[in-house]
Design a protein around this motif. Sequence first.
Motif, PDB file in Angstrom:
ATOM      1  N   SER A 123      10.693  98.747  42.766  1.00 47.18           N
ATOM      2  CA  SER A 123      10.914  97.771  44.085  1.00 47.18           C
ATOM      3  C   SER A 123       9.561  96.859  44.470  1.00 47.18           C
ATOM      4  O   SER A 123       9.727  95.726  44.603  1.00 47.18           O
ATOM      5  CB  SER A 123      11.340  98.464  45.333  1.00 47.18           C
ATOM      6  N   LEU A 124       8.541  97.502  44.537  1.00 46.89           N
ATOM      7  CA  LEU A 124       7.327  96.955  44.877  1.00 46.89           C
ATOM      8  C   LEU A 124       6.981  95.883  43.830  1.00 46.89           C
ATOM      9  O   LEU A 124       6.446  94.792  43.891  1.00 46.89           O
ATOM     10  CB  LEU A 124       6.193  97.921  44.928  1.00 46.89           C
ATOM     11  N   ASN A 125       7.274  96.403  42.371  1.00 46.28           N
ATOM     12  CA  ASN A 125       6.736  95.350  41.564  1.00 46.28           C
ATOM     13  C   ASN A 125       7.723  94.206  41.324  1.00 46.28           C
ATOM     14  O   ASN A 125       7.053  93.026  41.197  1.00 46.28           O
ATOM     15  CB  ASN A 125       6.931  96.128  40.141  1.00 46.28           C
ATOM     16  N   ARG A 126       8.855  94.512  41.581  1.00 48.82           N
ATOM     17  CA  ARG A 126       9.918  93.398  41.873  1.00 48.82           C
ATOM     18  C   ARG A 126       9.503  92.408  42.747  1.00 48.82           C
ATOM     19  O   ARG A 126       9.308  91.045  42.665  1.00 48.82           O
ATOM     20  CB  ARG A 126      11.239  93.691  42.082  1.00 48.82           C
ATOM     21  N   LEU A 127       9.141  92.878  43.820  1.00 50.86           N
ATOM     22  CA  LEU A 127       8.741  92.092  44.956  1.00 50.86           C
ATOM     23  C   LEU A 127       7.382  91.292  44.857  1.00 50.86           C
ATOM     24  O   LEU A 127       7.270  89.932  45.099  1.00 50.86           O
ATOM     25  CB  LEU A 127       8.433  93.175  46.400  1.00 50.86           C
ATOM     26  N   ASN A 128       6.449  92.236  44.188  1.00 41.74           N
ATOM     27  CA  ASN A 128       5.029  91.534  43.824  1.00 41.74           C
ATOM     28  C   ASN A 128       5.230  90.108  42.826  1.00 41.74           C
ATOM     29  O   ASN A 128       4.761  89.387  42.930  1.00 41.74           O
ATOM     30  CB  ASN A 128       4.300  92.326  43.098  1.00 41.74           C
ATOM     31  N   GLN A 129       6.143  90.468  41.887  1.00 43.47           N
ATOM     32  CA  GLN A 129       6.701  89.593  41.102  1.00 43.47           C
ATOM     33  C   GLN A 129       7.103  88.236  41.705  1.00 43.47           C
ATOM     34  O   GLN A 129       6.895  87.015  41.343  1.00 43.47           O
ATOM     35  CB  GLN A 129       7.635  89.961  39.706  1.00 43.47           C
ATOM     36  N   ALA A 130       8.025  88.556  42.744  1.00 46.35           N
ATOM     37  CA  ALA A 130       8.914  87.568  43.307  1.00 46.35           C
ATOM     38  C   ALA A 130       7.673  86.648  44.037  1.00 46.35           C
ATOM     39  O   ALA A 130       7.687  85.513  44.215  1.00 46.35           O
ATOM     40  CB  ALA A 130       9.671  87.853  44.210  1.00 46.35           C
ATOM     41  N   LEU A 131       6.493  87.367  44.654  1.00 42.25           N
ATOM     42  CA  LEU A 131       5.430  86.682  45.639  1.00 42.25           C
ATOM     43  C   LEU A 131       4.588  86.174  44.661  1.00 42.25           C
ATOM     44  O   LEU A 131       4.230  84.827  44.833  1.00 42.25           O
ATOM     45  CB  LEU A 131       4.796  87.919  46.156  1.00 42.25           C
ATOM     46  N   GLN A 132       4.218  86.535  43.446  1.00 42.11           N
ATOM     47  CA  GLN A 132       3.476  85.853  42.450  1.00 42.11           C
ATOM     48  C   GLN A 132       4.322  84.453  41.963  1.00 42.11           C
ATOM     49  O   GLN A 132       3.650  83.374  41.437  1.00 42.11           O
ATOM     50  CB  GLN A 132       3.290  86.535  41.226  1.00 42.11           C
ATOM     51  N   ASP A 133       5.748  84.506  41.811  1.00 41.88           N
ATOM     52  CA  ASP A 133       6.381  83.653  41.365  1.00 41.88           C
ATOM     53  C   ASP A 133       6.215  82.347  42.487  1.00 41.88           C
ATOM     54  O   ASP A 133       6.046  81.115  42.231  1.00 41.88           O
ATOM     55  CB  ASP A 133       7.696  83.757  41.056  1.00 41.88           C
ATOM     56  N   GLU A 134       6.356  82.869  43.720  1.00 47.25           N
ATOM     57  CA  GLU A 134       6.518  82.085  44.802  1.00 47.25           C
ATOM     58  C   GLU A 134       5.069  81.352  44.988  1.00 47.25           C
ATOM     59  O   GLU A 134       4.777  80.158  45.324  1.00 47.25           O
ATOM     60  CB  GLU A 134       6.813  82.575  46.066  1.00 47.25           C
ATOM     61  N   ASN A 135       3.877  82.279  44.693  1.00 51.18           N
ATOM     62  CA  ASN A 135       2.540  81.551  44.643  1.00 51.18           C
ATOM     63  C   ASN A 135       2.298  80.696  43.721  1.00 51.18           C
ATOM     64  O   ASN A 135       1.714  79.545  44.159  1.00 51.18           O
ATOM     65  CB  ASN A 135       1.423  82.916  44.790  1.00 51.18           C
ATOM     66  N   THR A 136       2.979  80.832  42.301  1.00 43.81           N
ATOM     67  CA  THR A 136       2.691  79.772  41.465  1.00 43.81           C
ATOM     68  C   THR A 136       3.563  78.587  41.574  1.00 43.81           C
ATOM     69  O   THR A 136       2.993  77.359  41.623  1.00 43.81           O
ATOM     70  CB  THR A 136       3.388  80.409  40.016  1.00 43.81           C
ATOM     71  N   ARG A 137       4.539  78.805  42.460  1.00 48.08           N
ATOM     72  CA  ARG A 137       5.445  77.641  42.543  1.00 48.08           C
ATOM     73  C   ARG A 137       4.799  76.767  43.772  1.00 48.08           C
ATOM     74  O   ARG A 137       4.487  75.425  43.692  1.00 48.08           O
ATOM     75  CB  ARG A 137       6.832  78.006  43.161  1.00 48.08           C
ATOM     76  N   VAL A 138       4.047  77.549  44.903  1.00 43.21           N
ATOM     77  CA  VAL A 138       3.480  77.010  45.949  1.00 43.21           C
ATOM     78  C   VAL A 138       2.150  76.078  45.427  1.00 43.21           C
ATOM     79  O   VAL A 138       1.748  75.095  45.807  1.00 43.21           O
ATOM     80  CB  VAL A 138       3.100  77.891  47.095  1.00 43.21           C
ATOM     81  N   ARG A 139       1.299  76.699  44.466  1.00 42.80           N
ATOM     82  CA  ARG A 139       0.059  76.158  43.808  1.00 42.80           C
ATOM     83  C   ARG A 139       0.506  75.200  43.217  1.00 42.80           C
ATOM     84  O   ARG A 139      -0.156  74.124  43.129  1.00 42.80           O
ATOM     85  CB  ARG A 139      -0.521  77.221  42.908  1.00 42.80           C
ATOM     86  N   SER A 140       1.546  75.117  42.286  1.00 43.28           N
ATOM     87  CA  SER A 140       2.047  73.930  41.587  1.00 43.28           C
ATOM     88  C   SER A 140       2.399  72.815  42.481  1.00 43.28           C
ATOM     89  O   SER A 140       1.962  71.586  42.154  1.00 43.28           O
ATOM     90  CB  SER A 140       3.352  74.229  40.639  1.00 43.28           C
ATOM     91  N   GLU A 141       3.032  72.979  43.626  1.00 41.46           N
ATOM     92  CA  GLU A 141       3.480  72.037  44.404  1.00 41.46           C
ATOM     93  C   GLU A 141       2.288  71.491  45.264  1.00 41.46           C
ATOM     94  O   GLU A 141       2.179  70.012  45.328  1.00 41.46           O
ATOM     95  CB  GLU A 141       4.518  72.488  45.359  1.00 41.46           C
TER      96      GLU A 141
END
Length: 295
Positions: A123-141
């Motif tokens: 669960s934590l890894n999925r949450l971390n992955q989701a946060l990483q994906d979100e961070n990647t999206r935010v950095r890209s934007e």
Amino acid sequence: MDKKIVTILSVVIGVLVIGMGIMAYYLNQQAQTNRDMEELATLDKQEMEGEYRQFADQYSEMKTRINNDSIIAQLTREQERTEQLLQELKHTKATDAAEITRLKKELASIRAVLRSYVLEIDSLNRLNQALQDENTRVRSELEESNQQNQALTSDNATLSEKVAIAAQLNAVNIDIMMMSKNKERVKHPHKIGGSSNDMKVRFVLSRNVTASNGMRTIYVRVLTPTGNVLNTAGRCSFEDKEVAYTVMKTIEYTGEETPMDLYISKKETLIPGTYRVQVIADGHEIGSRSIELEK
């Protein structure tokens, strides 16, 4: 001996022999059963040891999949407990039913705890992955936004430069004319050697509605064929440096077409050749022309 007694004894002995044979058979069967049960107990113990080792290894592997000091400390404690129980199992005889039963219960408890940690870490890894994906999206934007801002800044700078250029004055129809002593135009305005060395620089400031209105100082540089500034009258700002000028005039510019005449009383002898006229305003050249003066 009485024949009857002998018969009875023979029967009794036969019964005893048969009874002992039956007893020996059952004892042998019981011994075999005990051996089978001991073998099963040994296999069961070996299987339990394998599970304990597997669970200890899983705890070790899980610690590499997470970056959380608190959970890693919990996993370490559970791993040490599992390894301790494994050692207890190794020193327990397979026939010690009570101890084997206890260690089986401990094994079931470890299995349940391990499963809960697996679910939590996943669960934590999925949450971390989701946060990483979100961070990647935010950095890209953010990067895209920065690029857009840079492009907009560049466009604004270019636009400002174009506006500044468009707002500059523009001198056209530049000409040099030789003049008489009373400032009258001579018959051959580009011919040197008349009664006077005086000259007039004439040009027109073009109409420019984008240029700011107000008082403007216009400088004229006349460069002789030798490259010297004719009749130096002072210095003016030109392209971030100070240069000599020939004549200047301050006017009120209204944005409309403005003719200009600037007179030069020549103190030196003119020589024939190409003379270059530069008109300067606001620190920039706003017009220039090369003119041939003849003897």
